[in-house]
Design a protein around this motif. Structure first.
Motif, PDB file in Angstrom:
ATOM      1  N   PHE A   1     -40.866 -54.695  20.102  1.00  0.00           N
ATOM      2  CA  PHE A   1     -41.669 -55.574  19.255  1.00  0.00           C
ATOM      3  C   PHE A   1     -40.859 -55.957  18.023  1.00  0.00           C
ATOM      4  O   PHE A   1     -39.779 -55.424  17.778  1.00  0.00           O
ATOM      5  CB  PHE A   1     -43.022 -54.939  18.885  1.00  0.00           C
ATOM      6  CG  PHE A   1     -42.925 -53.591  18.234  1.00  0.00           C
ATOM      7  CD1 PHE A   1     -42.898 -53.467  16.849  1.00  0.00           C
ATOM      8  CD2 PHE A   1     -42.897 -52.433  18.992  1.00  0.00           C
ATOM      9  CE1 PHE A   1     -42.837 -52.224  16.236  1.00  0.00           C
ATOM     10  CE2 PHE A   1     -42.821 -51.189  18.395  1.00  0.00           C
ATOM     11  CZ  PHE A   1     -42.793 -51.092  17.017  1.00  0.00           C
TER      12      PHE A   1
ATOM     13  N   LYS B   1     -45.926 -56.684  29.658  1.00  0.00           N
ATOM     14  CA  LYS B   1     -46.712 -56.383  28.453  1.00  0.00           C
ATOM     15  C   LYS B   1     -46.004 -56.920  27.206  1.00  0.00           C
ATOM     16  O   LYS B   1     -46.647 -57.449  26.296  1.00  0.00           O
ATOM     17  CB  LYS B   1     -46.935 -54.883  28.334  1.00  0.00           C
ATOM     18  CG  LYS B   1     -47.842 -54.509  27.208  1.00  0.00           C
ATOM     19  CD  LYS B   1     -48.237 -53.060  27.241  1.00  0.00           C
ATOM     20  CE  LYS B   1     -49.161 -52.788  26.070  1.00  0.00           C
ATOM     21  NZ  LYS B   1     -49.805 -51.509  26.144  1.00  0.00           N
ATOM     22  N   ILE B   2     -44.673 -56.794  27.163  1.00  0.00           N
ATOM     23  CA  ILE B   2     -43.909 -57.342  26.035  1.00  0.00           C
ATOM     24  C   ILE B   2     -44.088 -58.854  25.981  1.00  0.00           C
ATOM     25  O   ILE B   2     -44.313 -59.421  24.910  1.00  0.00           O
ATOM     26  CB  ILE B   2     -42.421 -56.951  26.142  1.00  0.00           C
ATOM     27  CG1 ILE B   2     -42.249 -55.440  25.995  1.00  0.00           C
ATOM     28  CG2 ILE B   2     -41.587 -57.691  25.096  1.00  0.00           C
ATOM     29  CD1 ILE B   2     -40.891 -54.914  26.423  1.00  0.00           C
TER      30      ILE B   2
ATOM     31  N   THR C   1     -41.207 -49.862  24.899  1.00  0.00           N
ATOM     32  CA  THR C   1     -41.794 -51.017  24.219  1.00  0.00           C
ATOM     33  C   THR C   1     -40.717 -51.721  23.410  1.00  0.00           C
ATOM     34  O   THR C   1     -39.683 -51.137  23.082  1.00  0.00           O
ATOM     35  CB  THR C   1     -42.980 -50.632  23.303  1.00  0.00           C
ATOM     36  OG1 THR C   1     -43.657 -51.828  22.888  1.00  0.00           O
ATOM     37  CG2 THR C   1     -42.537 -49.846  22.089  1.00  0.00           C
TER      38      THR C   1
ATOM     39  N   GLU D   1     -46.574 -60.609  27.028  1.00  0.00           N
ATOM     40  CA  GLU D   1     -47.951 -60.911  26.644  1.00  0.00           C
ATOM     41  C   GLU D   1     -48.223 -60.631  25.166  1.00  0.00           C
ATOM     42  O   GLU D   1     -48.851 -61.429  24.477  1.00  0.00           O
ATOM     43  CB  GLU D   1     -48.902 -60.086  27.508  1.00  0.00           C
ATOM     44  CG  GLU D   1     -50.357 -60.346  27.239  1.00  0.00           C
ATOM     45  CD  GLU D   1     -51.245 -59.493  28.131  1.00  0.00           C
ATOM     46  OE1 GLU D   1     -52.241 -58.954  27.607  1.00  0.00           O
ATOM     47  OE2 GLU D   1     -50.938 -59.352  29.331  1.00  0.00           O
ATOM     48  N   GLU D   2     -47.733 -59.502  24.667  1.00  0.00           N
ATOM     49  CA  GLU D   2     -48.104 -59.061  23.326  1.00  0.00           C
ATOM     50  C   GLU D   2     -47.056 -59.318  22.252  1.00  0.00           C
ATOM     51  O   GLU D   2     -47.382 -59.325  21.066  1.00  0.00           O
ATOM     52  CB  GLU D   2     -48.430 -57.566  23.359  1.00  0.00           C
ATOM     53  CG  GLU D   2     -49.632 -57.251  24.228  1.00  0.00           C
ATOM     54  CD  GLU D   2     -49.946 -55.766  24.295  1.00  0.00           C
ATOM     55  OE1 GLU D   2     -49.332 -54.983  23.562  1.00  0.00           O
ATOM     56  OE2 GLU D   2     -50.830 -55.406  25.112  1.00  0.00           O
ATOM     57  N   HIS D   3     -45.792 -59.502  22.657  1.00  0.00           N
ATOM     58  CA  HIS D   3     -44.707 -59.646  21.678  1.00  0.00           C
ATOM     59  C   HIS D   3     -43.718 -60.727  22.127  1.00  0.00           C
ATOM     60  O   HIS D   3     -42.510 -60.485  22.199  1.00  0.00           O
ATOM     61  CB  HIS D   3     -43.980 -58.307  21.486  1.00  0.00           C
ATOM     62  CG  HIS D   3     -44.896 -57.164  21.193  1.00  0.00           C
ATOM     63  ND1 HIS D   3     -45.550 -57.024  19.988  1.00  0.00           N
ATOM     64  CD2 HIS D   3     -45.289 -56.113  21.952  1.00  0.00           C
ATOM     65  CE1 HIS D   3     -46.299 -55.927  20.025  1.00  0.00           C
ATOM     66  NE2 HIS D   3     -46.167 -55.367  21.206  1.00  0.00           N
TER      67      HIS D   3
END
Length: 92
Positions: A85, A24-25, A83, A27-29
């Motif tokens: 970011f 997820k990191i 998470t 993909e998003e960050h």
């Protein structure tokens, strides 16, 4: 669950990053998805603060022109990174 990073806080608490969270990191960050960078943020943060959620802490590290923010949950052993970011704002 597959672990992609195993590190420690400055206090010696073991912290892990699971592959599913890392995906997820990525993909998003993507700007902060480097495992060595995440390791440095946990191992040698510039600042640490409580997270609004109980049992969590925020680890801040300045790298180049960004602040990296990693959130660690300490409810289990080892603790887990929930998470990571980037933020434009330094910790306050």
């Amino acid at each position: 669950m597959e672990i992609v990073l195993r590190t420690e806080t400055p206090d010696g608490v073991e912290v892990v990053l699971f592959a599913i969270v890392y995906a997820k990191i990525l993909e998003e960050h993507a700007a902060v998805a480097d495992l060595a960078l995440i390791d440095r943020a946990i191992r040698d943060p510039d600042e640490r603060q409580p997270d609004p959620r109980p049992g969590r802490e925020r680890f801040f590290r300045r790298e180049a022109d960004i602040w990296v923010l990693a959130v660690v949950e300490f409810g289990e052993r080892p603790a887990i990174i929930v998470t990571v970011f980037s933020t434009d704002q330094p910790p306050s």
